[in-house]
Design a protein around this motif. Structure first.
Motif, PDB file in Angstrom:
ATOM      1  N   VAL A 116       4.750  -7.517  -8.124  1.00  0.00           N
ATOM      2  CA  VAL A 116       4.491  -6.510  -6.836  1.00  0.00           C
ATOM      3  C   VAL A 116       3.298  -5.623  -7.480  1.00  0.00           C
ATOM      4  CG1 VAL A 116       6.436  -5.017  -7.653  1.00  0.00           C
ATOM      5  CG2 VAL A 116       5.266  -4.757  -5.557  1.00  0.00           C
ATOM      6  N   ILE A 117       2.419  -5.782  -6.491  1.00  0.00           N
ATOM      7  CA  ILE A 117       1.195  -4.984  -6.746  1.00  0.00           C
ATOM      8  C   ILE A 117       1.314  -3.489  -5.960  1.00  0.00           C
ATOM      9  CG2 ILE A 117      -1.363  -4.875  -6.421  1.00  0.00           C
ATOM     10  CD1 ILE A 117      -1.246  -7.832  -7.144  1.00  0.00           C
ATOM     11  N   PHE A 118       1.620  -2.485  -6.228  1.00  0.00           N
ATOM     12  CA  PHE A 118       1.393  -1.317  -5.595  1.00  0.00           C
ATOM     13  C   PHE A 118      -0.063  -0.850  -5.475  1.00  0.00           C
ATOM     14  CE2 PHE A 118       5.860  -1.254  -6.758  1.00  0.00           C
ATOM     15  CZ  PHE A 118       6.458  -0.969  -5.556  1.00  0.00           C
ATOM     16  N   VAL A 119      -0.693  -0.458  -4.456  1.00  0.00           N
ATOM     17  CA  VAL A 119      -1.921  -0.096  -4.116  1.00  0.00           C
ATOM     18  C   VAL A 119      -1.950   1.345  -3.887  1.00  0.00           C
ATOM     19  CG1 VAL A 119      -4.223  -0.134  -3.533  1.00  0.00           C
ATOM     20  CG2 VAL A 119      -2.749  -2.320  -3.573  1.00  0.00           C
ATOM     21  N   ASN A 120      -1.863   2.273  -4.800  1.00  0.00           N
ATOM     22  CA  ASN A 120      -1.935   3.676  -4.578  1.00  0.00           C
ATOM     23  C   ASN A 120      -3.204   4.390  -3.838  1.00  0.00           C
ATOM     24  OD1 ASN A 120      -1.068   6.519  -4.595  1.00  0.00           O
ATOM     25  ND2 ASN A 120      -2.027   6.826  -6.535  1.00  0.00           N
ATOM     26  N   ASP A 121      -2.929   4.666  -2.507  1.00  0.00           N
ATOM     27  CA  ASP A 121      -4.142   4.923  -1.783  1.00  0.00           C
ATOM     28  C   ASP A 121      -4.582   6.454  -1.811  1.00  0.00           C
ATOM     29  OD1 ASP A 121      -6.338   4.519   0.033  1.00  0.00           O
ATOM     30  OD2 ASP A 121      -4.936   4.424   1.829  1.00  0.00           O
ATOM     31  N   GLY A 122      -4.824   6.794  -3.141  1.00  0.00           N
ATOM     32  CA  GLY A 122      -5.126   8.326  -3.172  1.00  0.00           C
ATOM     33  C   GLY A 122      -3.826   9.224  -2.870  1.00  0.00           C
ATOM     34  N   SER A 123      -2.795   8.750  -3.232  1.00  0.00           N
ATOM     35  CA  SER A 123      -1.506   9.738  -2.722  1.00  0.00           C
ATOM     36  C   SER A 123      -1.917  11.134  -3.480  1.00  0.00           C
ATOM     37  CB  SER A 123      -0.256   9.204  -3.387  1.00  0.00           C
ATOM     38  OG  SER A 123       0.177   8.075  -2.878  1.00  0.00           O
ATOM     39  N   ALA A 124      -1.521  12.265  -2.782  1.00  0.00           N
ATOM     40  CA  ALA A 124      -1.451  13.433  -3.375  1.00  0.00           C
ATOM     41  C   ALA A 124      -0.357  13.936  -3.840  1.00  0.00           C
ATOM     42  CB  ALA A 124      -1.918  14.330  -2.285  1.00  0.00           C
ATOM     43  N   PRO A 163       0.836  -1.230  -0.078  1.00  0.00           N
ATOM     44  CA  PRO A 163      -0.022  -0.001   0.074  1.00  0.00           C
ATOM     45  C   PRO A 163       0.798   0.967  -0.039  1.00  0.00           C
ATOM     46  CG  PRO A 163      -0.024  -1.055   2.088  1.00  0.00           C
ATOM     47  CD  PRO A 163       0.930  -1.693   1.318  1.00  0.00           C
ATOM     48  N   VAL A 164       0.574   2.198  -0.860  1.00  0.00           N
ATOM     49  CA  VAL A 164       1.261   3.437  -0.844  1.00  0.00           C
ATOM     50  C   VAL A 164       0.422   4.683  -0.629  1.00  0.00           C
ATOM     51  CG1 VAL A 164       2.589   4.947  -2.753  1.00  0.00           C
ATOM     52  CG2 VAL A 164       3.011   2.283  -2.516  1.00  0.00           C
ATOM     53  N   TRP A 165       0.793   5.472   0.150  1.00  0.00           N
ATOM     54  CA  TRP A 165       0.048   6.813   0.370  1.00  0.00           C
ATOM     55  C   TRP A 165       1.177   7.886   0.552  1.00  0.00           C
ATOM     56  CZ3 TRP A 165      -2.382   9.264   5.127  1.00  0.00           C
ATOM     57  CH2 TRP A 165      -3.264  10.553   4.850  1.00  0.00           C
ATOM     58  N   ASN A 166       1.253   8.563  -0.482  1.00  0.00           N
ATOM     59  CA  ASN A 166       2.256   9.719  -0.308  1.00  0.00           C
ATOM     60  C   ASN A 166       3.793   9.134   0.134  1.00  0.00           C
ATOM     61  OD1 ASN A 166       0.359  11.417  -0.670  1.00  0.00           O
ATOM     62  ND2 ASN A 166      -0.113  12.096   1.140  1.00  0.00           N
ATOM     63  N   ASN A 194      -8.504   8.383  -0.931  1.00  0.00           N
ATOM     64  CA  ASN A 194      -7.826   7.503   0.135  1.00  0.00           C
ATOM     65  C   ASN A 194      -8.622   6.606   0.759  1.00  0.00           C
ATOM     66  OD1 ASN A 194      -7.146   7.634   3.509  1.00  0.00           O
ATOM     67  ND2 ASN A 194      -5.473   7.323   2.039  1.00  0.00           N
ATOM     68  N   PHE A 195      -8.585   5.194   0.861  1.00  0.00           N
ATOM     69  CA  PHE A 195      -9.457   4.342   1.421  1.00  0.00           C
ATOM     70  C   PHE A 195      -8.770   3.808   2.697  1.00  0.00           C
ATOM     71  CE2 PHE A 195     -11.698   4.370  -2.645  1.00  0.00           C
ATOM     72  CZ  PHE A 195     -13.183   4.402  -2.283  1.00  0.00           C
ATOM     73  N   GLY A 196      -7.718   3.999   2.924  1.00  0.00           N
ATOM     74  CA  GLY A 196      -7.206   3.450   4.175  1.00  0.00           C
ATOM     75  C   GLY A 196      -6.029   2.301   4.103  1.00  0.00           C
ATOM     76  N   HIS A 197      -5.251   2.217   4.833  1.00  0.00           N
ATOM     77  CA  HIS A 197      -4.110   1.155   4.670  1.00  0.00           C
ATOM     78  C   HIS A 197      -4.795  -0.402   4.655  1.00  0.00           C
ATOM     79  CE1 HIS A 197      -0.697  -0.941   6.961  1.00  0.00           C
ATOM     80  NE2 HIS A 197      -0.532  -1.321   5.898  1.00  0.00           N
ATOM     81  N   GLN A 198      -5.587  -0.766   5.698  1.00  0.00           N
ATOM     82  CA  GLN A 198      -6.331  -2.069   5.841  1.00  0.00           C
ATOM     83  C   GLN A 198      -7.126  -2.216   4.290  1.00  0.00           C
ATOM     84  OE1 GLN A 198      -5.649  -4.121   8.618  1.00  0.00           O
ATOM     85  NE2 GLN A 198      -3.954  -2.435   8.642  1.00  0.00           N
ATOM     86  N   ILE A 199      -7.575  -1.457   3.825  1.00  0.00           N
ATOM     87  CA  ILE A 199      -8.367  -1.614   2.576  1.00  0.00           C
ATOM     88  C   ILE A 199      -7.490  -1.733   1.505  1.00  0.00           C
ATOM     89  CG2 ILE A 199     -10.330  -0.600   1.124  1.00  0.00           C
ATOM     90  CD1 ILE A 199     -11.702  -1.037   3.512  1.00  0.00           C
ATOM     91  N   ALA A 200      -6.552  -0.936   1.359  1.00  0.00           N
ATOM     92  CA  ALA A 200      -5.506  -1.161   0.244  1.00  0.00           C
ATOM     93  C   ALA A 200      -4.808  -2.428   0.379  1.00  0.00           C
ATOM     94  CB  ALA A 200      -4.062  -0.108   0.286  1.00  0.00           C
ATOM     95  N   ILE A 201      -4.769  -3.000   1.517  1.00  0.00           N
ATOM     96  CA  ILE A 201      -4.081  -4.281   1.472  1.00  0.00           C
ATOM     97  C   ILE A 201      -5.289  -5.466   1.044  1.00  0.00           C
ATOM     98  CG2 ILE A 201      -3.360  -6.364   3.162  1.00  0.00           C
ATOM     99  CD1 ILE A 201      -2.366  -4.334   5.212  1.00  0.00           C
ATOM    100  N   THR A 202      -6.383  -5.257   1.144  1.00  0.00           N
ATOM    101  CA  THR A 202      -7.457  -6.067   0.771  1.00  0.00           C
ATOM    102  C   THR A 202      -7.572  -6.142  -0.654  1.00  0.00           C
ATOM    103  OG1 THR A 202      -8.776  -5.388   2.676  1.00  0.00           O
ATOM    104  CG2 THR A 202      -9.739  -6.393   0.898  1.00  0.00           C
TER     105      THR A 202
END
Ligand code: UDP
Ligand code: MG
Length: 340
Positions: free
Chosen positions: A45-53, A17-20, A78-86
């Motif tokens: 590798v799957i990067f999940v970009n969680d709404g980075s600004a 998970p990636v956020w900023n 941005n949905f949050g870390h745990q959701i990004a892992i999901t």
């Protein structure tokens, strides 16, 4: 280019998970390639970009264009870390799926030890922190209390000091995919599904760059999610407290009657009455709040919204994009000449 690799099913899928995290992405990628190539097996590798600004998304797209083993899911916000892992679990293709943070606090070298365990036949290898560097005392202390509390009151056995950093066999991931509850505590769910689990110890490094994305407010929310998702103890507490006060006041009645019969003139003051009423009122409100907490969660479940929205996906075949992007208006609409 590693175009050929994308045709083989990978043995390992990394979910990050990636956020900023623009400050860590280049180093993270370099370290991952080094470690994962040493396994000798195909990986993704799957990067999940969680709404980075920040520029995280652009940087990841650049890497994806160079290396097709790098795949990308871009959340619409941005949905949050745990959701990004999901989301990472939902899209991962490997025989083993590894979750790790982007900030290199989970050293990629530990992956090799997890992979060893997996090859030995374990289904889940979870990393346990023996030491945490570069964290505030407050975080260490609250984390320690939290892990011990949840261990005591949860219905499942959640290991102490284990974060989300773990490897899971495909069978476990398939089981995890079936758990669609809204307030998610992934390590709890990972314990809930069972399977053969083993701890891998490591020392947690300080963040490589950037700041923590888990301020106190989010940590409390995670703790709250964990407790309400895995325990009914807070609800039952109301009953125990009720029994206690009912018993206590029963005793009070008996004492008051006896004192009266034997001629003592006991009169409590107004303050006593006021304090006890307010005290019990406070306790009732607290338990009302706890009920509200669970009720809110039931409401969230009933609404049955999807857990996340993916706005763009890179590197998934067939295209994982749930929304068909229409051509931009300006290209399809014929311009009518403006009258002069
Ligand atoms: N993260 C995320 N969405 C969020 C918060 C965090 O995807 O809303 C990611 C973040 O980019 C990092 C990981 O989750 O890869 C863990 O966050 P962080 O390192 O800030 O947490 P800490 O290690 O301080 O608990
Ligand atoms: Mg971190």
């Amino acid at each position: 280019m590693n175009g050929a690799d994308s045709l083989d099913r990978p043995v390992f899928s990394l979910v990050i998970p990636v956020w900023n995290e623009e400050a860590v992405i280049p180093v993270l990628y370099a370290r991952l390639v080094e470690v994962m190539d040493s396994t000798g097996d195909p990986w993704e590798v799957i990067f999940v970009n969680d709404g980075s600004a920040d520029r995280s998304m652009e940087m990841l797209i650049e890497i994806h264009e160079q290396d097709r083993r790098v795949k990308l899911l871009n959340f619409s916000r941005n949905f949050g870390h745990q959701i990004a892992i999901t989301a990472g679990f939902d899209y991962a293709d490997g025989d083993a799926v590894i979750v790790m943070d982007a900030d290199l606090q989970d050293p990629p070298e530990v992956l090799l030890r997890m992979i060893e365990r997996w090859r030995e036949g374990y289904d889940v290898a979870y990393a346990v922190r023996t030491k945490r560097e570069g964290e505030t005392r407050f975080k260490l202390w609250t984390a320690s209390i939290f892990y011990r509390l949840i261990r005591n009151i949860a219905d499942v056995d959640i290991p102490l000091d284990a974060g989300d950093f773990r490897l899971m066999d495909r069978r476990v991931v398939l089981a995890m995919r079936r758990l669609r509850e809204k307030s998610r505590f992934m390590r709890g769910l990972s314990s809930w599904v069972g399977f053969k689990q083993i701890a891998v110890e490591y020392e947690r490094a300080p963040r490589f760059a950037g700041e923590t994305k888990y301020p106190l407010r989010k940590m409390l929310r995670l703790a709250n999610n964990a407790i309400t998702s895995f325990s009914h103890v807070p609800l039952q507490l109301a009953m125990y407290t009720g029994f206690f006060f009912a018993g206590f006041s029963g005793l009070g009645i008996v004492i008051a009657v006896l004192l009266r019969l034997f001629g003592h003139d006991v009169l409590f003051g107004q303050a006593t009455t006021l304090v006890s009423v307010l005290f019990l009122g406070g306790i009732q409100l607290i338990f009302l709040g706890i009920i509200g907490e669970y009720l809110g969660r039931i409401y969230d479940e009933v609404k049955n919204r999807p857990l996340y929205i993916v706005s763009d996906a890179y590197g998934f075949e067939p295209p994982a994009l749930p929304i068909q992007r229409r051509r931009p208006r300006s290209e399809t609409v014929e311009r009518t000449p403006t009258p002069s």
